[in-house]
Write a protein that holds these residues in place. Structure first.
Motif, short mmCIF file in Angstrom:
data_model
loop_
_atom_site.label_atom_id
_atom_site.label_comp_id
_atom_site.label_asym_id
_atom_site.label_seq_id
_atom_site.Cartn_x
_atom_site.Cartn_y
_atom_site.Cartn_z
N THR A 24 0.86 -1.18 0.00
CA THR A 24 0.00 0.00 0.00
C THR A 24 0.90 1.23 0.00
OG1 THR A 24 -0.09 0.20 2.42
CG2 THR A 24 -1.73 -1.23 1.35
N ALA A 25 0.33 2.36 -0.42
CA ALA A 25 1.10 3.61 -0.43
C ALA A 25 1.56 3.97 0.98
CB ALA A 25 0.26 4.73 -1.04
N THR A 26 0.71 3.69 1.96
CA THR A 26 1.06 4.01 3.36
C THR A 26 2.25 3.18 3.82
OG1 THR A 26 -1.25 4.55 3.82
CG2 THR A 26 0.18 4.12 5.72
N GLU A 27 2.25 1.89 3.47
CA GLU A 27 3.36 1.02 3.86
C GLU A 27 4.67 1.49 3.21
OE1 GLU A 27 1.22 -3.30 4.53
OE2 GLU A 27 1.71 -2.66 2.49
N LEU A 28 4.60 1.82 1.93
CA LEU A 28 5.81 2.28 1.24
C LEU A 28 6.31 3.59 1.84
CD1 LEU A 28 4.77 1.52 -2.45
CD2 LEU A 28 6.52 0.34 -1.12
N ALA A 29 5.38 4.50 2.11
CA ALA A 29 5.78 5.78 2.69
C ALA A 29 6.45 5.59 4.04
CB ALA A 29 4.56 6.69 2.82
N ALA A 30 5.92 4.65 4.85
CA ALA A 30 6.50 4.40 6.17
C ALA A 30 7.90 3.80 6.05
CB ALA A 30 5.58 3.47 6.97
N GLU A 31 8.07 2.85 5.13
CA GLU A 31 9.38 2.21 4.96
C GLU A 31 10.41 3.20 4.44
OE1 GLU A 31 10.64 -0.84 5.51
OE2 GLU A 31 8.81 -1.54 6.50
N LEU A 32 10.00 4.08 3.53
CA LEU A 32 10.92 5.03 2.91
C LEU A 32 11.03 6.33 3.72
CD1 LEU A 32 9.77 4.58 -0.79
CD2 LEU A 32 11.88 3.72 0.22
N ASP A 33 10.15 6.47 4.72
CA ASP A 33 10.14 7.67 5.56
C ASP A 33 9.89 8.93 4.73
OD1 ASP A 33 10.19 9.13 7.85
OD2 ASP A 33 12.36 9.09 8.13
N VAL A 34 8.86 8.84 3.86
CA VAL A 34 8.45 9.97 3.02
C VAL A 34 6.93 10.07 3.07
CG1 VAL A 34 10.45 9.80 1.47
CG2 VAL A 34 8.35 8.52 0.95
N THR A 35 6.37 11.03 2.36
CA THR A 35 4.92 11.18 2.30
C THR A 35 4.32 10.30 1.21
OG1 THR A 35 5.04 12.99 0.71
CG2 THR A 35 5.16 13.58 3.06
N ASP A 36 2.99 10.09 1.27
CA ASP A 36 2.30 9.33 0.22
C ASP A 36 2.48 10.01 -1.13
OD1 ASP A 36 1.52 7.84 2.35
OD2 ASP A 36 -0.64 7.98 1.98
N ARG A 37 2.47 11.33 -1.13
CA ARG A 37 2.63 12.08 -2.38
C ARG A 37 4.00 11.80 -3.00
NH1 ARG A 37 2.14 18.69 -2.99
NH2 ARG A 37 2.41 18.76 -5.27
N CYS A 38 5.02 11.73 -2.16
CA CYS A 38 6.37 11.42 -2.65
C CYS A 38 6.43 10.02 -3.25
CB CYS A 38 7.38 11.57 -1.51
SG CYS A 38 9.09 11.37 -2.04
N VAL A 39 5.71 9.08 -2.61
CA VAL A 39 5.66 7.72 -3.15
C VAL A 39 5.04 7.73 -4.54
CG1 VAL A 39 4.55 5.46 -2.89
CG2 VAL A 39 5.61 6.56 -0.92
N ARG A 40 3.95 8.48 -4.72
CA ARG A 40 3.30 8.53 -6.03
C ARG A 40 4.24 9.10 -7.09
NH1 ARG A 40 -1.14 10.06 -2.75
NH2 ARG A 40 -0.78 12.28 -3.17
N ARG A 41 5.02 10.12 -6.73
CA ARG A 41 5.98 10.70 -7.69
C ARG A 41 7.06 9.68 -8.05
NH1 ARG A 41 5.79 15.64 -4.51
NH2 ARG A 41 7.77 15.00 -3.56
N ASP A 42 7.55 8.95 -7.06
CA ASP A 42 8.60 7.95 -7.34
C ASP A 42 8.07 6.80 -8.19
OD1 ASP A 42 10.39 9.46 -5.96
OD2 ASP A 42 10.37 8.24 -4.13
N VAL A 43 6.80 6.43 -7.96
CA VAL A 43 6.19 5.39 -8.80
C VAL A 43 6.13 5.86 -10.24
CG1 VAL A 43 4.01 4.23 -9.32
CG2 VAL A 43 4.88 4.25 -6.98
N GLU A 44 5.80 7.13 -10.46
CA GLU A 44 5.76 7.66 -11.82
C GLU A 44 7.15 7.66 -12.45
OE1 GLU A 44 3.30 8.35 -13.84
OE2 GLU A 44 2.01 7.56 -12.26
N ARG A 45 8.17 7.93 -11.63
CA ARG A 45 9.55 7.88 -12.16
C ARG A 45 9.89 6.47 -12.63
NH1 ARG A 45 10.52 11.36 -7.46
NH2 ARG A 45 11.01 13.47 -8.20
N LEU A 46 9.50 5.46 -11.87
CA LEU A 46 9.75 4.07 -12.28
C LEU A 46 9.00 3.74 -13.58
CD1 LEU A 46 9.64 2.11 -8.89
CD2 LEU A 46 11.64 2.58 -10.32
N ARG A 47 7.79 4.21 -13.69
CA ARG A 47 7.02 3.95 -14.92
C ARG A 47 7.68 4.61 -16.12
NH1 ARG A 47 1.21 5.18 -12.02
NH2 ARG A 47 0.77 3.04 -11.30
N THR A 48 8.23 5.80 -15.91
CA THR A 48 8.93 6.49 -17.00
C THR A 48 10.15 5.70 -17.46
OG1 THR A 48 8.21 8.63 -16.14
CG2 THR A 48 10.08 8.64 -17.66
#
Length: 317
Positions: A24-48
């Motif tokens: 989940t976005a919350t789990e990823l954010a907690a593991e990476l110590d970032v916000t949910d919004r930051c997780v969404r941006r990083d996911v887009e970077r991977l897709r790119t």
């Protein structure tokens, strides 16, 4: 909150997505110590970058890696990289059609990015491993990787070569392609000292070194056909060509590529080309194939076949 760089964080995100079926976005954010919004941006970077990161909504939804239309770069930890490299080295000697060449290409790419400490581990594991296979000529995987790179980069190669007579010579060549028969590996290259094309067995090479001297590719024969001619007819005193009344595929199953070349012909016939130092031996093995046969070359093979027939008739009576 951590001040980790974007690149490092995205790599960590990729590693996490490869470890579990879904996050989940919350789990990823907690593991990476970032916000949910930051997780969404990083996911887009991977897709790119080509990673097929899928998102599902609802209870139990989250992010996961899906099957894409093309294979993106893989992120391997040390153990995974070592295991992959060892497996590719073993597969590079495979007799399965196409597997050896594909494994060698993948091994060449992986070897370029392995750190020295992992390359040493891979080498140690390779040396400690034995494989029960048919009669094959052992080839050092490092030799194969060096030659594969040299063929790709068009750079000259130097090596010590043990000839059939047992002498050792230093050769400098312009490599074109490696060819395998399933039992042996061969290099087709332009020999600079002899100013002609030559075939070299990889298991007879020592101290293989790729130089920094680049060359412009020359017009060359078909590598597979050239190597097959070199190992099936050129070394022998007699070169036999016969027509067989049988499908070419049936004959190829009986005649390995290192023994003879089989070419398709019309009306259910094919042409077999093979070499030998003894015409009686050639006549016996061609007759043993059990097909209607027409001898094309050399004429002396007809005499050998007639003598074989007489001997068999006397045996039968």
């Amino acid at each position: 909150m951590k001040t980790e760089g974007t690149t490092g964080r995205v790599l960590r995100l990729l590693a996490m997505l490869q470890q579990r079926p879904s996050w989940t976005a919350t789990e990823l954010a907690a593991e990476l110590d970032v916000t949910d919004r930051c997780v969404r941006r990083d996911v887009e970077r991977l897709r790119t970058l080509g990673y097929p990161v899928r998102a599902s909504a609802g209870v139990g939804g989250g992010y996961h890696l899906g099957a894409g239309t093309r294979l993106p770069p893989l992120l391997l930890d040390d153990d995974e990289a070592t295991a992959t490299a060892v497996s590719l080295r073993l597969a590079a000697g495979s007799a399965i059609t196409g597997a050896g060449e594909a494994a060698l290409r993948a091994l060449t790419k992986l070897d370029q990015v392995l750190p020295p400490r992992l390359r040493a581990e891979v080498s140690a594991l390779q040396q400690a491993t034995e494989t029960l296979v048919g009669v094959t000529a052992d080839v050092d995987a490092d030799v194969m990787v060096t030659l594969a790179r040299a063929c790709h980069d068009s750079v000259r190669v130097r090596f010590d070569y043990a000839t059939h007579a047992g002498t050792e010579q230093q050769r400098t060549v312009e490599p074109v392609r490696m060819v395998t028969t399933g039992q042996r590996w061969y290099l087709m290259a332009f020999d600079l000292d002899r100013e002609d094309w030559r075939t070299f067995r990889l298991d007879r090479m020592r101290a293989v070194e790729a130089t920094t001297w680049r060359f412009r590719a020359r017009a060359h024969p078909d590598p597979a056909g050239y190597v097959q001619d070199a190992i099936t007819t050129a070394p022998y005193r007699h070169h036999a060509r016969v027509r067989l009344h049988a499908p070419a595929e049936d004959v190829r199953r009986r005649v390995p590529p290192q023994v003879g070349r089989v070419e398709d012909e019309r009306d259910g016939w094919c042409v077999l080309t093979a070499g030998g130092d003894d015409l009686d031996w050639l006549a016996m093995h061609i007759a043993a194939l059990g097909h209607e046969t027409e001898i094309l070359d050399p004429p002396e093979l007809r005499t050998a076949a007639a003598e074989l027939a007489n001997r068999l008739t006397r045996m039968a009576t």
